[in-house]
Design a protein around this motif. Structure first.
Motif, mmCIF file in Angstrom:
data_model
loop_
_atom_site.group_PDB
_atom_site.id
_atom_site.type_symbol
_atom_site.label_atom_id
_atom_site.label_comp_id
_atom_site.label_asym_id
_atom_site.label_seq_id
_atom_site.Cartn_x
_atom_site.Cartn_y
_atom_site.Cartn_z
ATOM 1 N N LYS A 156 0.849 -1.198 0.000
ATOM 2 C CA LYS A 156 0.000 0.000 0.000
ATOM 3 C C LYS A 156 0.885 1.248 0.000
ATOM 4 O O LYS A 156 1.457 1.628 1.025
ATOM 5 C CB LYS A 156 -0.914 0.004 1.221
ATOM 6 N N LYS A 157 0.974 1.888 -1.148
ATOM 7 C CA LYS A 157 1.806 3.085 -1.281
ATOM 8 C C LYS A 157 0.969 4.342 -1.512
ATOM 9 O O LYS A 157 1.388 5.446 -1.174
ATOM 10 C CB LYS A 157 2.786 2.913 -2.443
ATOM 11 N N PRO B 111 -1.658 7.330 -1.186
ATOM 12 C CA PRO B 111 -2.247 8.019 -0.026
ATOM 13 C C PRO B 111 -3.758 7.867 0.066
ATOM 14 O O PRO B 111 -4.343 8.145 1.100
ATOM 15 C CB PRO B 111 -1.853 9.484 -0.264
ATOM 16 N N TRP C 186 -5.446 5.324 0.402
ATOM 17 C CA TRP C 186 -5.870 4.282 1.330
ATOM 18 C C TRP C 186 -6.393 4.882 2.638
ATOM 19 O O TRP C 186 -7.353 4.392 3.218
ATOM 20 C CB TRP C 186 -4.723 3.320 1.629
ATOM 21 N N LYS C 187 -5.754 5.966 3.123
ATOM 22 C CA LYS C 187 -6.225 6.604 4.352
ATOM 23 C C LYS C 187 -7.619 7.166 4.165
ATOM 24 O O LYS C 187 -8.472 7.077 5.056
ATOM 25 C CB LYS C 187 -5.254 7.709 4.769
ATOM 26 N N THR C 188 -7.864 7.754 2.986
ATOM 27 C CA THR C 188 -9.200 8.287 2.688
ATOM 28 C C THR C 188 -10.238 7.160 2.643
ATOM 29 O O THR C 188 -11.336 7.292 3.190
ATOM 30 C CB THR C 188 -9.186 9.039 1.345
ATOM 31 N N GLU D 282 -10.099 4.185 4.089
ATOM 32 C CA GLU D 282 -10.327 3.581 5.395
ATOM 33 C C GLU D 282 -11.119 4.479 6.332
ATOM 34 O O GLU D 282 -11.721 4.011 7.307
ATOM 35 C CB GLU D 282 -8.974 3.223 6.023
ATOM 36 N N SER D 283 -11.125 5.795 6.045
ATOM 37 C CA SER D 283 -11.890 6.721 6.886
ATOM 38 C C SER D 283 -13.320 6.916 6.391
ATOM 39 O O SER D 283 -14.111 7.598 7.040
ATOM 40 C CB SER D 283 -11.182 8.085 6.930
ATOM 41 N N LYS E 112 -16.571 1.950 7.813
ATOM 42 C CA LYS E 112 -16.736 1.878 9.258
ATOM 43 C C LYS E 112 -18.007 1.109 9.601
ATOM 44 O O LYS E 112 -18.056 0.350 10.568
ATOM 45 C CB LYS E 112 -16.788 3.279 9.859
#
Length: 581
Positions: A412-413, A415, A417-419, A421-422, A427
């Motif tokens: 996972k490179k 960015p 991915w953070k978006t 997962e949030s 959730k």
């Protein structure tokens, strides 16, 4: 010996519950539940009502006079009489099946209050709760009186055969031999439906049907008639902590049955925080390696001469002799799932021990046969202890390796991915896809494909929420297929698929209600048209009545004139008779 029970006469009053059996029914002895109901008279001035019989099976009504000529009608068997007869193995019963009472007999009792019932008319065995069974009774109606009777409460022929302790009686779970791809023999879980002898034979034949352990991949298959050689009992359950290298085993392959193979090695597959034991097997029929869950394996037992025997390797055959070099490459686990390497080390260690170290032999110059057997037995015990020590060390090392986390087929490179997962959707519906199938694609494109799948999953869930009731069924099916594709990559789509299924059910209900509305509108239009026609006829009758009133008045006037003329004739007659000569 039969028993008689008095009965009230059959009542055909409106609202009475009865049972109806059609005399020309292909399946005899089936009693449908029905209710006597009355239809309002067609002529408003009439006080009589026509009786109908409404079958609860299809909610249809048939005139009573028509039913009487082609069917038998009887009252509901009284529960007070049913309570006098115990339901046990061999009892002839009526079973509540498909909104009717079908006659059969109990062949097996289950501990949780359920029974297997055999139906000769269906040539099948079906599982029922006891509350859906009742003792079979016959009803006799004579002019003077009526009564219930039972010629025999139990199937004596079945009980007689059962007393002989046959190997496979109706209701027995067995395994059925079946050929796959021409030469592979697999054993399919099945149930014996019926045992019988042909007219010209002495050996028993068996009617059996498949009873899959899982069933999700099985299609409905017809029953089969086989001989004793094609059946075997269910092997005894044996719990195995660890399988030995190249030990003969059977694995349950859903949709196929129990297949033979050899154990090659253990692997622990880790998916997120969950780990599961898998086994690499060398399949006997295909000579290919496959991976299965350890829970789907069992030691191979062979049914010979009425006993279970364990299949062993030939003493002249080394464990690796059959395989050759073509099976040397290790099985690669599904990409994206971490494999604990210690099991491979254990398997390699065992392979070296079995293939390179022969059993030690202690020679005694003057020992007899029994002494040599005892010495060989001691050697075998020592060898087993060494193997146990190896397995113990391997299990310790395996415990140390259980902390391994899931490895994806890419790093996972990006960015984004953070978006991702949030996002609220991940959730609400947490996901841990393994993306194992992406290992077959180009390495540089795997991460972008995975991101695309994450976005696709999010979009599909949103699409499901926004689907309107007017949407076509094909759109629902399209979304369901897309979710099924994502499931292959490890997405949890169960909740979404259940939502789509429920929406399709509602859509189906909507279509059904629309058809009902269409039919209701058509009926309303027909009745309104009939009403208009009746009103036209009434007006026409009124006009005819008015004309008839005029004609009646004219007739009365003519009648009065004629009466006057008769009076004149009478006077003239009297005058003529009294005139002087």
């Amino acid at each position: 010996m039969g028993r008689l029970f008095s009965s009230e006469k059959l009542s055909l009053r409106e609202g009475c519950e009865v049972e109806v059996s059609y005399n020309n029914n292909v399946i005899e002895g089936v009693w449908f539940k029905a209710i006597i109901e009355a239809k309002p008279p067609t002529n408003p001035s009439s006080v009589s009502k026509e009786l109908f019989v409404r079958l609860l099976k299809d909610d249809s009504s048939t005139p009573l006079c028509e039913i009487i000529h082609k069917a038998s009608i009887r009252p509901i068997p009284p529960k007070s009489v049913q309570a006098l007869i115990d339901i046990e193995i061999g009892t002839i019963v009526d079973a509540d099946y498909k909104q009717a009472w079908w006659t059969g007999f109990v062949v097996k009792e289950i501990s949780d209050g359920k029974c297997f019932v055999f139906f000769d008319s269906l040539s099948d065995i079906i599982l029922f709760d006891r509350k859906h069974l009742r003792p079979h009774l016959e009803w006799v109606d004579k002019q003077i009186s009526s009564w219930w009777f039972t010629e025999s409460t139990r199937n004596s022929e079945f009980l007689k055969r059962l007393a002989e302790e046959p190997m496979f009686s109706p209701g027995t779970m067995v395994e059925l031999s079946s050929k796959r791809n021409g030469d592979e023999v697999v054993w399919v879980p099945a149930m014996v439906i019926k045992e019988f002898k042909e007219d010209d034979g002495d050996d028993y034949k068996y009617i059996v049907k498949d009873m899959p352990l899982i069933g999700k991949s099985y299609e409905s298959r017809p029953t089969k008639t086989v001989d004793l050689r094609s059946l075997r009992p269910i092997p005894p359950s044996i719990r195995v902590e660890e399988y030995q290298l190249e030990e003969f085993i059977e694995v349950y392959n859903d949709g196929i049955g129990w297949r033979q193979g050899r154990f090659m090695e253990n692997q622990v597959l880790v998916m997120g925080s969950l780990s599961q034991k898998w086994c690499v097997l060398l399949m006997e029929a295909t000579k290919k390696k496959m991976m299965f869950k350890k829970s789907d394996l069992r030691p191979l037992k062979v049914w010979e001469d009425g006993v279970w025997k364990k299949r062993e390797l030939s003493s002249t055959q080394g464990p690796g002799d059959e395989m050759g070099n073509e099976f040397d490459p290790p099985v690669t686990p599904p990409p994206g799932i971490t494999t604990t390497p210690l099991k491979q080390i254990e398997a390699e260690t065992q392979r070296k021990i079995f293939s390179k170290k022969p059993l030690p032999r202690i020679q005694r110059g003057s020992g007899n046969d029994s002494t040599r057997e005892n010495e060989n037995s001691k050697d075998i015990n020592r060898k087993r202890k060494r193997e146990d020590n190896i397995c113990s060390v391997a299990r310790v090392e395996e415990d140390k390796a259980k902390d391994t986390t899931m490895v994806l087929p890419f790093e996972k490179k990006l960015p984004i991915w953070k978006t991702l997962e949030s996002m609220e959707v991940f959730k609400t519906v947490p996901q841990s896809p393994h993306f194992s199938l992406l290992a077959e694609t180009r390495e540089e494109s795997r991460e972008m494909l995975a991101v695309g799948m994450m976005l696709t999953f999010s979009g599909l869930l949103e699409e499901v929420k926004l689907l309107p009731l007017s949407e076509t069924i094909s759109s629902f099916i399209s979304v369901s297929k897309s979710l099924a594709e994502l499931e292959k990559h490890g997405f949890n789509v169960k909740a979404a698929q259940l939502r789509i299924y429920k929406l399709l059910t509602i859509k189906s209900m909507q279509s059904k209600k629309k058809e009902e509305l269409k039919g209701a509108k058509k009926a309303t239009a027909e009745k309104e048209s009939a009403k208009v026609e009746n009103e036209r006829k009434i007006l026409e009758l009124q006009r005819l009545n008015e004309e008839m009133e005029k004609e009646i008045a004219q007739s009365k006037s003519c009648e009065a004139k004629i009466v006057q003329q008769l009076d004149v004739v009478k006077l003239e007659f009297q005058a003529t008779t009294s005139a002087p000569w």
